[in-house]
Design a protein around this motif. Sequence first.
Motif, PDB file in Angstrom:
ATOM      1  N   PRO A 151      11.444  86.249  28.265  1.00 29.88           N
ATOM      2  CA  PRO A 151      11.335  85.978  29.706  1.00 29.88           C
ATOM      3  C   PRO A 151      11.564  87.184  30.605  1.00 29.88           C
ATOM      4  N   PHE A 152      12.248  88.225  30.126  1.00 33.01           N
ATOM      5  CA  PHE A 152      12.542  89.365  31.008  1.00 33.01           C
ATOM      6  C   PHE A 152      11.436  90.412  31.002  1.00 33.01           C
ATOM      7  N   ALA A 153      10.602  90.362  29.962  1.00 37.35           N
ATOM      8  CA  ALA A 153       9.556  91.381  29.858  1.00 37.35           C
ATOM      9  C   ALA A 153       8.167  90.804  30.135  1.00 37.35           C
ATOM     10  N   GLU A 154       7.926  89.564  29.718  1.00 38.07           N
ATOM     11  CA  GLU A 154       6.596  88.955  29.866  1.00 38.07           C
ATOM     12  C   GLU A 154       6.770  87.475  30.201  1.00 38.07           C
ATOM     13  N   PRO A 155       5.750  86.849  30.810  1.00 39.75           N
ATOM     14  CA  PRO A 155       5.850  85.397  31.021  1.00 39.75           C
ATOM     15  C   PRO A 155       5.944  84.679  29.670  1.00 39.75           C
ATOM     16  N   SER A 156       6.877  83.749  29.603  1.00 41.37           N
ATOM     17  CA  SER A 156       7.053  82.988  28.360  1.00 41.37           C
ATOM     18  C   SER A 156       7.257  81.525  28.742  1.00 41.37           C
ATOM     19  N   SER A 157       6.558  80.675  28.075  1.00 35.97           N
ATOM     20  CA  SER A 157       6.632  79.264  28.437  1.00 35.97           C
ATOM     21  C   SER A 157       6.646  78.411  27.171  1.00 35.97           C
ATOM     22  N   LEU A 158       7.607  77.495  27.140  1.00 38.26           N
ATOM     23  CA  LEU A 158       7.719  76.580  26.002  1.00 38.26           C
ATOM     24  C   LEU A 158       7.968  75.169  26.549  1.00 38.26           C
ATOM     25  N   PRO A 159       7.520  74.137  25.843  1.00 46.29           N
ATOM     26  CA  PRO A 159       7.838  72.778  26.293  1.00 46.29           C
ATOM     27  C   PRO A 159       9.340  72.528  26.221  1.00 46.29           C
ATOM     28  N   ASP A 160       9.872  71.756  27.192  1.00 41.55           N
ATOM     29  CA  ASP A 160      11.326  71.597  27.202  1.00 41.55           C
ATOM     30  C   ASP A 160      11.853  70.636  26.145  1.00 41.55           C
ATOM     31  N   ASP A 161      10.935  70.014  25.408  1.00 52.37           N
ATOM     32  CA  ASP A 161      11.418  69.178  24.299  1.00 52.37           C
ATOM     33  C   ASP A 161      11.264  69.888  22.952  1.00 52.37           C
ATOM     34  N   PHE A 162      10.882  71.172  22.993  1.00 51.19           N
ATOM     35  CA  PHE A 162      10.648  71.914  21.764  1.00 51.19           C
ATOM     36  C   PHE A 162      11.954  72.143  21.000  1.00 51.19           C
ATOM     37  N   TYR A 163      13.069  72.101  21.766  1.00 49.55           N
ATOM     38  CA  TYR A 163      14.354  72.405  21.138  1.00 49.55           C
ATOM     39  C   TYR A 163      14.730  71.386  20.059  1.00 49.55           C
ATOM     40  N   ILE A 166      -5.655  58.437  38.294  1.00 51.89           N
ATOM     41  CA  ILE A 166      -5.251  59.507  39.226  1.00 51.89           C
ATOM     42  C   ILE A 166      -3.720  59.650  39.286  1.00 51.89           C
ATOM     43  N   ASP A 167      -2.995  58.500  39.140  1.00 51.64           N
ATOM     44  CA  ASP A 167      -1.528  58.566  39.122  1.00 51.64           C
ATOM     45  C   ASP A 167      -1.046  59.359  37.916  1.00 51.64           C
ATOM     46  N   ALA A 168      -1.692  59.101  36.778  1.00 50.69           N
ATOM     47  CA  ALA A 168      -1.295  59.816  35.550  1.00 50.69           C
ATOM     48  C   ALA A 168      -1.578  61.323  35.665  1.00 50.69           C
ATOM     49  N   VAL A 169      -2.755  61.625  36.275  1.00 49.06           N
ATOM     50  CA  VAL A 169      -3.117  63.047  36.426  1.00 49.06           C
ATOM     51  C   VAL A 169      -2.110  63.746  37.342  1.00 49.06           C
ATOM     52  N   GLU A 170      -1.774  63.091  38.453  1.00 53.97           N
ATOM     53  CA  GLU A 170      -0.816  63.691  39.403  1.00 53.97           C
ATOM     54  C   GLU A 170       0.559  63.877  38.759  1.00 53.97           C
ATOM     55  N   GLN A 171       0.929  62.846  38.007  1.00 52.97           N
ATOM     56  CA  GLN A 171       2.225  62.927  37.324  1.00 52.97           C
ATOM     57  C   GLN A 171       2.271  64.149  36.408  1.00 52.97           C
ATOM     58  N   SER A 172       1.155  64.363  35.741  1.00 51.01           N
ATOM     59  CA  SER A 172       1.098  65.488  34.796  1.00 51.01           C
ATOM     60  C   SER A 172       1.086  66.841  35.515  1.00 51.01           C
ATOM     61  N   LEU A 173       0.348  66.904  36.614  1.00 53.16           N
ATOM     62  CA  LEU A 173       0.157  68.194  37.278  1.00 53.16           C
ATOM     63  C   LEU A 173       1.331  68.595  38.156  1.00 53.16           C
ATOM     64  N   PHE A 174       1.986  67.608  38.758  1.00 53.97           N
ATOM     65  CA  PHE A 174       3.007  67.967  39.744  1.00 53.97           C
ATOM     66  C   PHE A 174       4.442  67.884  39.216  1.00 53.97           C
ATOM     67  N   SER A 175       4.595  67.836  37.940  1.00 57.90           N
ATOM     68  CA  SER A 175       5.945  67.935  37.383  1.00 57.90           C
ATOM     69  C   SER A 175       5.940  69.033  36.317  1.00 57.90           C
ATOM     70  N   ASN A 176       7.101  69.618  36.105  1.00 61.92           N
ATOM     71  CA  ASN A 176       7.193  70.752  35.193  1.00 61.92           C
ATOM     72  C   ASN A 176       8.128  70.400  34.046  1.00 61.92           C
ATOM     73  N   HIS A 177       7.614  70.461  32.864  1.00 65.92           N
ATOM     74  CA  HIS A 177       8.440  70.204  31.691  1.00 65.92           C
ATOM     75  C   HIS A 177       8.428  71.404  30.771  1.00 65.92           C
ATOM     76  N   ARG A 178       8.465  72.565  31.364  1.00 69.11           N
ATOM     77  CA  ARG A 178       8.423  73.773  30.546  1.00 69.11           C
ATOM     78  C   ARG A 178       9.644  74.643  30.866  1.00 69.11           C
ATOM     79  N   VAL A 179      10.043  75.375  29.862  1.00 68.87           N
ATOM     80  CA  VAL A 179      11.155  76.330  30.035  1.00 68.87           C
ATOM     81  C   VAL A 179      10.669  77.702  29.566  1.00 68.87           C
ATOM     82  N   ASN A 180      11.459  78.748  29.879  1.00 72.71           N
ATOM     83  CA  ASN A 180      11.027  80.104  29.520  1.00 72.71           C
ATOM     84  C   ASN A 180      11.494  80.535  28.127  1.00 72.71           C
ATOM     85  N   ALA A 181      12.619  79.973  27.719  1.00 74.52           N
ATOM     86  CA  ALA A 181      13.128  80.344  26.398  1.00 74.52           C
ATOM     87  C   ALA A 181      14.086  79.273  25.919  1.00 74.52           C
TER      88      ALA A 181
END
Lengths: 240, 395
Positions: free
Chosen positions: B65-77, B215-230
């Motif tokens: 995360p400090f050198a390059e953009p890094s994105s992982l799903p928040d349930d990956f842990y 459209i509700d499902a699409v909005e739900q997916s697009l306007f919420s964030n479930h990702r972390v950097n590390a």
Amino acid sequence: MNVEQQSATMPAIQVENLSKTFGKGESAVTVLKDINMQVAGGEVVGLLGPSGSGKTTLLQCLGAVIDPDVGRITFGGETLFNDGWKQQDRRALRRDHIGFIFQRPYLIPFMDATENVAFLPMLQGKSNKQAYQRAHDLLELLDVAHRADAHIEQLSGGEQQRVAIARALANNPPVILADEPTAPLDSQRALTVMKLLHEMAQKSSAAIIVVTHDENIIPLFKRLYRLRDGILHEELQQAD
Amino acid sequence: MISLAYRDIGNSFGRYLFTGIGIGLLIGVTLTIAGVFRGMVEDGRALLKVADADIWVVQQNTLGPFAEPSSLPDDFYRGLLALPGVDRARNVAYLTLEIGSDTQRVRVMLQGIDPDTFLSNIIAGRPLSRSHYELVVDQRSGFQIGDTIKIHRHEYRVVGITEGVRSPSGDPMVFLPLKDAQEIQFLKDNDALYRDRKKLRDNPQLNPPNNPQLIDAVEQSLFSNHRVNAILLTTRAGFDPDQIAADIEKWLRVTAYTKTQMEQILIGNLIATGSRQIGMFLAILTIVTAAIIALTVYSMTQTKLKEIAVLKLIGTSNFLISRMILLEALGLGLIGFLSGKLAVTYWAPLFPKHVVLLMDDTLRALVLTLIICVLASIAGIRSALKVPPSSAIGG
């Protein structure tokens, strides 16, 4: 022993057949040719000559600053130069045998009057106490003891010249070389300085050679040496 | 014996002192630049210490995360926790932004963490305990416990203060609950949301008349964030972090760095360019300082050549004259060093970047200054020794 008697027995400085040539081959210039002179302890002699006649060169040779080519220089009976210096360390030779007085006082500006005088005995290895005592005595002799702690820039021109004379006497030298010591002074002060030099010569028994162009002080010398084209001529005169 | 150097310095002490102080300011700048570099390294190390992780899991083929953009799903842990040797797995999110009031804006690095995460550097207050709207700030941010800070649409209350926790670029670190950090990363203003939603609803493929739930499902997916950097892993005793990292990379198709590797990325790679640049500055400043000391000593000698000629004529040894010049140069260096050290001690805290003054660097600077002084005095000594004593005679 008075000055005349001392002079008769052993000269403080004796120069025999001294020559100095600058350059080599066709460009060689002989500045001093078979110079012979002697000055008794307590005597003040004048060294005159036009510019380029070799006065400064002779003074530098006598002061062990440059090397003569041939000849003999004897100080107080001790031969220092005989076609070569007897002592390799010329600086020590100057320190122990010669006093210098310059056109300007050239005192060390970062020392006070006493230190300027005491420094030379210290260089000779005297203790600080002995050196300061010697400086104090000399400053008193030259009537500047009341300015002993003054820095050089606080002294008047006359006081500076007195301190410079005290410095020249500090190592108790048999010979003092004075390079135009009255050049920057008006005639009255020049006469005062010359009178002082005569007094000091008498008191310290040092032989003083004074290089000068100053017509006013020439009558003060009993003996004069004139350098012309590298040849030294002695003149006797009735001093004032 | 009279000390020539002591007397000469005493004779023009004011000028000497001010010259020394001038050189001292240069030495102070040199020490400050060295301190900035040390600060960068220390910040990198402090960050790793606070993270307290044996392994950093980041997006595949990125440097973290400090050198390059890094994105992982928040349930990956969850998958990572199933691996042998993994004791704990924590999601983290990082983002840099300016926070504060209209009058006091501070650039900070926000770190989203699980509220129960232990923070070792807390010096006042408490760690995060709620899932939303709390902050633990580094003291260098200037915020105090109880301050309320607005970040985008929400207000956060400062509950704890840490010490010495900064980003690799020197910005104070601010901890907040992970969910808030995830929201802030993707949060848009109301107008932008309105425009995006309108665009989606105007698209008949995403908003067909016969399927209003789409459209509700699409909005739900697009306007919420479930990702972390590390994801930060703590390993169990007896397990080799290198082996675990290798297994993670092999089976889970992400990149995993051990603590040593991450330190190399943070300090070796990330700061490398900065350190080279600082090294160049240091080299130039050292040369300039050396040149100024040399010129000063040389000109000090030049002003007293006549006196030196007289000293030589009356029998002063070269040793005494050389010692005078050398001691004056060393004195100048010492005054410079002391005033430089004093200056940097006072002005270092005023720098926005973290300036670390190490005793080792200070001693190195002292030795270097003295070496420079010795070398610088050579020019002065050479010119003094060249003066013929005959120059005192004959006007």
